[in-house]
Design a protein around this motif. Structure first.
Motif, short mmCIF file in Angstrom:
data_model
loop_
_atom_site.label_atom_id
_atom_site.label_comp_id
_atom_site.label_asym_id
_atom_site.label_seq_id
_atom_site.Cartn_x
_atom_site.Cartn_y
_atom_site.Cartn_z
N LEU A 71 0.81 -1.22 0.00
CA LEU A 71 0.00 0.00 0.00
C LEU A 71 0.84 1.28 0.00
CD1 LEU A 71 -2.79 -0.96 2.55
CD2 LEU A 71 -2.97 -0.89 0.05
N ALA A 72 2.16 1.15 0.00
CA ALA A 72 3.03 2.31 0.17
C ALA A 72 2.82 3.36 -0.91
CB ALA A 72 4.50 1.88 0.22
N LEU A 73 2.74 2.96 -2.17
CA LEU A 73 2.54 3.92 -3.24
C LEU A 73 1.18 4.58 -3.10
CD1 LEU A 73 3.25 5.40 -5.84
CD2 LEU A 73 2.46 3.39 -7.11
N SER A 74 0.16 3.79 -2.83
CA SER A 74 -1.18 4.34 -2.63
C SER A 74 -1.18 5.36 -1.50
CB SER A 74 -2.17 3.21 -2.32
OG SER A 74 -3.44 3.72 -2.02
N ASP A 75 -0.50 5.05 -0.40
CA ASP A 75 -0.41 5.98 0.73
C ASP A 75 0.25 7.29 0.29
OD1 ASP A 75 -1.58 4.14 2.46
OD2 ASP A 75 0.34 3.42 3.24
N THR A 76 1.29 7.19 -0.54
CA THR A 76 1.98 8.38 -1.04
C THR A 76 1.05 9.22 -1.91
OG1 THR A 76 4.14 7.32 -0.97
CG2 THR A 76 3.91 9.19 -2.46
N LEU A 77 0.31 8.58 -2.81
CA LEU A 77 -0.61 9.30 -3.69
C LEU A 77 -1.71 9.99 -2.88
CD1 LEU A 77 -0.99 6.70 -6.58
CD2 LEU A 77 0.50 8.71 -6.52
N VAL A 78 -2.23 9.29 -1.88
CA VAL A 78 -3.26 9.88 -1.01
C VAL A 78 -2.68 11.08 -0.27
CG1 VAL A 78 -4.65 9.50 1.06
CG2 VAL A 78 -4.62 7.78 -0.76
N ALA A 79 -1.46 10.96 0.22
CA ALA A 79 -0.83 12.07 0.94
C ALA A 79 -0.65 13.28 0.04
CB ALA A 79 0.51 11.61 1.52
N GLU A 80 -0.33 13.05 -1.23
CA GLU A 80 -0.16 14.17 -2.17
C GLU A 80 -1.47 14.94 -2.34
OE1 GLU A 80 3.36 12.17 -4.97
OE2 GLU A 80 1.29 12.26 -5.72
N VAL A 81 -2.58 14.21 -2.50
CA VAL A 81 -3.87 14.87 -2.67
C VAL A 81 -4.28 15.56 -1.38
CG1 VAL A 81 -6.29 14.56 -3.29
CG2 VAL A 81 -4.57 13.15 -4.37
N THR A 82 -4.06 14.90 -0.26
CA THR A 82 -4.44 15.47 1.03
C THR A 82 -3.71 16.78 1.31
OG1 THR A 82 -4.88 13.24 1.89
CG2 THR A 82 -4.57 14.99 3.51
N ALA A 83 -2.45 16.85 0.93
CA ALA A 83 -1.63 18.03 1.21
C ALA A 83 -1.95 19.20 0.28
CB ALA A 83 -0.15 17.68 1.09
N ALA A 84 -2.61 18.95 -0.84
CA ALA A 84 -2.83 19.99 -1.84
C ALA A 84 -4.06 20.83 -1.53
CB ALA A 84 -2.97 19.36 -3.22
N ASP A 85 -3.94 22.12 -1.80
CA ASP A 85 -5.09 23.01 -1.76
C ASP A 85 -5.83 22.99 -3.09
OD1 ASP A 85 -4.49 24.28 0.88
OD2 ASP A 85 -2.69 24.91 -0.20
N ILE A 86 -5.06 22.84 -4.16
CA ILE A 86 -5.59 22.86 -5.53
C ILE A 86 -5.03 21.66 -6.27
CG2 ILE A 86 -5.63 24.14 -7.71
CD1 ILE A 86 -5.13 26.70 -6.02
N ILE A 87 -5.90 20.99 -7.03
CA ILE A 87 -5.46 19.88 -7.88
C ILE A 87 -5.69 20.31 -9.32
CG2 ILE A 87 -5.90 17.49 -8.57
CD1 ILE A 87 -6.85 18.54 -5.11
N VAL A 88 -4.68 20.17 -10.15
CA VAL A 88 -4.80 20.48 -11.58
C VAL A 88 -4.46 19.22 -12.36
CG1 VAL A 88 -4.11 21.99 -13.48
CG2 VAL A 88 -4.13 22.88 -11.13
#
Length: 196
Positions: A71-88
Motif C-alpha cells: 500500500l506504500a505507493l497508494s499511501d503516497t498518492l493519497v498524501a499528495e492529494v491530502t496536502a494539496a489546496d488545488i489539484i490540476v
C-alpha cells in the motif's frame, strides 16, 4: 500562506501535449506563486491486484510488513492529494475515456475509510475544501457530449472523495479546428479566478 498545487499529468506525451500546455496555463493563472507538487502519470502506475485489495481491506493496525509495502505507493498518492489546496489534472481523452494511468491513479486514491467513508446517507468524501481544475484535450471528442466518458467520470470521482469545486478548460476536437479550439480554451483559462 502559500498554497500547494498538485499537478497530475495524464498524457502519455511529454512533448507536444496540449493538456500539459493547458495545465501550465491554468497553474500560471490561478496559483502563480504556489508550491507545485507534480505526479507525472506517463511514468506509469501499477494496477491494483488481489494482494493490494487484501492489504487495503485489512485493518491498518493488523497489516503485515508486506501489506504495508503493498500500500506504500497508494499511501503516497493519497498524501499528495491530502496536502494539496488545488489539484490540476491534465486530461487527454483517449478513445472516449480517461487514460488507463489516470484510472489506475483513481483506484489507488479512492480508499474507503481514507479518502471517503460509507454513512447511512451514502458515501461521503473526506478530502473537502479543495479546488480542482481539469485541462481537457481531445482530437475528435467534444467535451460534454454523449461520447465523452472522461469529463463526467473525473467530476464524479473527485466529488466522491470530497472535491466538488471542479472547473474544466477544454481544447476539444483539435483534429477538426485546432486554432479555434485553442483560442476557446485559452479564453476559458482567462476567466478562471486566482485562488485566494
Amino acid at each position: 500562506m502559500t498554497q500547494t498545487v498538485l499537478r497530475i499529468d495524464a498524457s502519455a506525451r511529454r512533448q507536444g501535449s496540449i493538456s500539459r500546455q493547458l495545465t501550465d496555463s491554468i497553474i500560471n493563472r490561478v496559483a502563480p506563486d504556489a508550491e507545485i507538487a507534480t505526479r507525472d502519470l506517463a511514468d506509469g502506475l501499477p494496477l491494483i491486484n488481489e494482494a493490494w485489495v487484501d492489504a487495503n481491506f485489512t485493518p491498518a493496525d493488523a497489516r503485515t510488513p508486506e501489506q504495508r509495502q503493498t500500500l506504500a505507493l497508494s499511501d503516497t498518492l493519497v498524501a499528495e492529494v491530502t496536502a494539496a489546496d488545488i489539484i490540476v489534472i491534465g486530461l487527454p481523452i483517449y478513445n472516449f475515456g480517461v487514460p488507463a494511468t489516470l484510472k489506475a491513479w483513481v483506484d489507488l486514491v479512492a480508499r474507503a475509510g481514507v479518502t471517503f467513508r460509507y454513512t447511512e446517507a451514502g458515501p461521503e468524501g473526506l478530502l473537502t475544501g479543495k479546488r480542482a481544475y481539469i485541462a481537457v484535450a481531445s482530437g475528435g471528442t467534444e467535451a460534454g457530449s454523449e461520447i465523452d466518458f472522461a469529463t463526467g467520470y473525473v467530476r464524479h470521482v473527485l466529488g466522491f472523495i470530497g472535491i466538488t469545486d471542479v472547473h474544466f478548460v477544454a481544447a476539444d476536437r483539435l483534429m477538426l479546428d485546432a486554432e479555434s479550439s485553442m483560442k476557446k480554451a485559452n479564453a476559458q483559462v482567462e476567466t478562471l479566478g486566482v485562488a485566494a
